[in-house]
Design a protein around this motif. Structure first.
Motif, mmCIF file in Angstrom:
data_model
loop_
_atom_site.group_PDB
_atom_site.id
_atom_site.type_symbol
_atom_site.label_atom_id
_atom_site.label_comp_id
_atom_site.label_asym_id
_atom_site.label_seq_id
_atom_site.Cartn_x
_atom_site.Cartn_y
_atom_site.Cartn_z
ATOM 1 N N VAL A 84 87.304 6.698 19.910
ATOM 2 C CA VAL A 84 86.490 7.795 19.368
ATOM 3 C C VAL A 84 87.308 8.650 18.409
ATOM 4 O O VAL A 84 86.840 9.024 17.326
ATOM 5 N N LEU A 85 88.555 8.976 18.781
ATOM 6 C CA LEU A 85 89.389 9.816 17.922
ATOM 7 C C LEU A 85 89.648 9.166 16.574
ATOM 8 O O LEU A 85 89.665 9.846 15.539
ATOM 9 N N ASP A 86 89.826 7.845 16.559
ATOM 10 C CA ASP A 86 90.101 7.151 15.305
ATOM 11 C C ASP A 86 88.890 7.109 14.395
ATOM 12 O O ASP A 86 89.032 7.068 13.165
ATOM 13 N N ARG A 87 87.707 7.118 14.968
ATOM 14 C CA ARG A 87 86.488 6.984 14.165
ATOM 15 C C ARG A 87 85.766 8.303 13.926
ATOM 16 O O ARG A 87 85.044 8.436 12.933
ATOM 17 N N HIS A 88 85.962 9.261 14.802
ATOM 18 C CA HIS A 88 85.288 10.555 14.663
ATOM 19 C C HIS A 88 86.286 11.680 14.953
ATOM 20 O O HIS A 88 86.161 12.406 15.943
ATOM 21 N N PRO A 89 87.309 11.841 14.096
ATOM 22 C CA PRO A 89 88.384 12.786 14.393
ATOM 23 C C PRO A 89 87.928 14.242 14.473
ATOM 24 O O PRO A 89 88.440 14.998 15.306
ATOM 25 N N THR A 90 86.984 14.650 13.634
ATOM 26 C CA THR A 90 86.527 16.052 13.683
ATOM 27 C C THR A 90 85.826 16.349 14.999
ATOM 28 O O THR A 90 86.103 17.362 15.658
ATOM 29 N N PHE A 91 84.920 15.467 15.404
ATOM 30 C CA PHE A 91 84.262 15.624 16.704
ATOM 31 C C PHE A 91 85.295 15.597 17.823
ATOM 32 O O PHE A 91 85.235 16.389 18.764
ATOM 33 N N GLY A 92 86.248 14.681 17.730
ATOM 34 C CA GLY A 92 87.256 14.565 18.771
ATOM 35 C C GLY A 92 88.091 15.808 18.918
ATOM 36 O O GLY A 92 88.380 16.251 20.035
ATOM 37 N N GLU A 93 88.500 16.399 17.790
ATOM 38 C CA GLU A 93 89.353 17.585 17.854
ATOM 39 C C GLU A 93 88.590 18.824 18.294
ATOM 40 O O GLU A 93 89.100 19.633 19.072
ATOM 41 N N ARG A 94 87.367 18.983 17.830
ATOM 42 C CA ARG A 94 86.609 20.194 18.120
ATOM 43 C C ARG A 94 85.961 20.188 19.498
ATOM 44 O O ARG A 94 85.802 21.244 20.116
ATOM 45 N N PHE A 95 85.564 19.012 19.993
ATOM 46 C CA PHE A 95 84.797 18.966 21.236
ATOM 47 C C PHE A 95 85.414 18.063 22.303
ATOM 48 O O PHE A 95 85.647 18.493 23.433
ATOM 49 N N LEU A 96 85.688 16.809 21.953
ATOM 50 C CA LEU A 96 86.143 15.847 22.950
ATOM 51 C C LEU A 96 87.478 16.243 23.573
ATOM 52 O O LEU A 96 87.711 15.994 24.763
ATOM 53 N N SER A 97 88.358 16.865 22.789
ATOM 54 C CA SER A 97 89.689 17.187 23.300
ATOM 55 C C SER A 97 89.631 18.053 24.551
ATOM 56 O O SER A 97 90.476 17.933 25.446
ATOM 57 N N PHE A 98 88.647 18.913 24.655
ATOM 58 C CA PHE A 98 88.541 19.816 25.802
ATOM 59 C C PHE A 98 87.968 19.125 27.035
ATOM 60 O O PHE A 98 88.039 19.664 28.131
ATOM 61 N N LEU A 99 87.419 17.932 26.844
ATOM 62 C CA LEU A 99 86.872 17.179 27.966
ATOM 63 C C LEU A 99 87.852 16.155 28.520
ATOM 64 O O LEU A 99 87.685 15.698 29.652
ATOM 65 N N VAL A 100 88.863 15.804 27.724
ATOM 66 C CA VAL A 100 89.778 14.730 28.134
ATOM 67 C C VAL A 100 91.181 15.253 28.436
ATOM 68 O O VAL A 100 92.121 14.475 28.574
#
Length: 221
Positions: free
Chosen positions: A179-195
């Motif tokens: 996910v981070l490689d394909r959607h870095p903005t989403f990953g940094e803003r939202f996913l990072s706080f879940l993982v």
């Protein structure tokens, strides 16, 4: 506003770096400078560190400016887990820009602000985001420094050591990295706080500066 630092003239390059530059140019091989290399210097690089560890070619504190290295001498500069140790990384990157040849690459690895590696080391002074390196000529706030770089690539890295975790955790880590490689903005803003945070930024910059007259690689242009 941070004032622009005026460096004094570059001190005379030590014999070791002078000989290294001459040899690499004579052999037609790139000059790689590993700043803050510690005990794990990049293979075939010229290593600079404040500690006289095995493999360090030049003992020099990176807080002491300017570095005893010629301007426009490096085809590649490596900064692996170095910038986070400085409260103000701008002077370091200004020195990197000075020693880098026009169009040369700067390879950076540094903790992402959201991960545990950013803050568990008591010697770390700051952390970075994927946007941090656009402040060197690529956004409207670049007037704090004269160094200019183009951001070639930024990768958000999520670590989970394969030999330490069972297969469900490894599968999870691979999915997060996908996910981070394909959607870095989403990953940094939202996913990072879940993982539990993103662990590392892997950044490649290109030095933007006017072409200089070719020299034998032993003197600043």
């Amino acid at each position: 506003m941070r004032p622009v630092l005026a460096h004094s003239s570059t001190p005379e390059a030590p014999a070791g770096i002078t000989a290294h530059l001459r040899r690499r140019r004579r052999e037609g091989r790139p000059v790689v400078i590993d700043l803050g290399c510690g005990g794990r210097k990049t293979p075939d690089a010229f290593g600079v560190d404040a500690a006289p560890l095995p493999g360090v070619d030049l003992v020099h504190d990176l807080l002491s400016l300017p570095y005893p290295l010629p301007g426009d001498c490096a085809d590649q500069v490596v900064l692996y887990h170095v910038l986070e140790h400085f409260a103000d990384p701008l002077p370091v990157l200004e020195e990197v820009w000075r020693i880098a040849r026009p169009g040369s690459r700067v390879l950076i690895r540094t903790p992402h602000y959201s991960g545990i590696y950013a803050w568990k080391d008591p010697t770390h002074r700051r952390a970075f985001t994927s946007e941090s390196f656009h402040y060197f000529g690529e956004n409207a706030y670049s007037y704090y420094t004269h160094a200019r770089f183009r951001v070639v690539s930024v990768r958000l890295k999520y670590f989970m050591e394969e030999h330490l975790w069972p297969w469900p955790h490894r599968a999870w880590a691979r999915a997060v990295q996908w996910v981070l490689d394909r959607h870095p903005t989403f990953g940094e803003r939202f996913l990072s706080f879940l993982v539990g945070g993103i662990d590392e930024l892997q950044v490649t910059l290109e030095a933007v500066k006017p072409p200089t007259r070719e020299t034998n690689g032993t003197e600043p242009s």
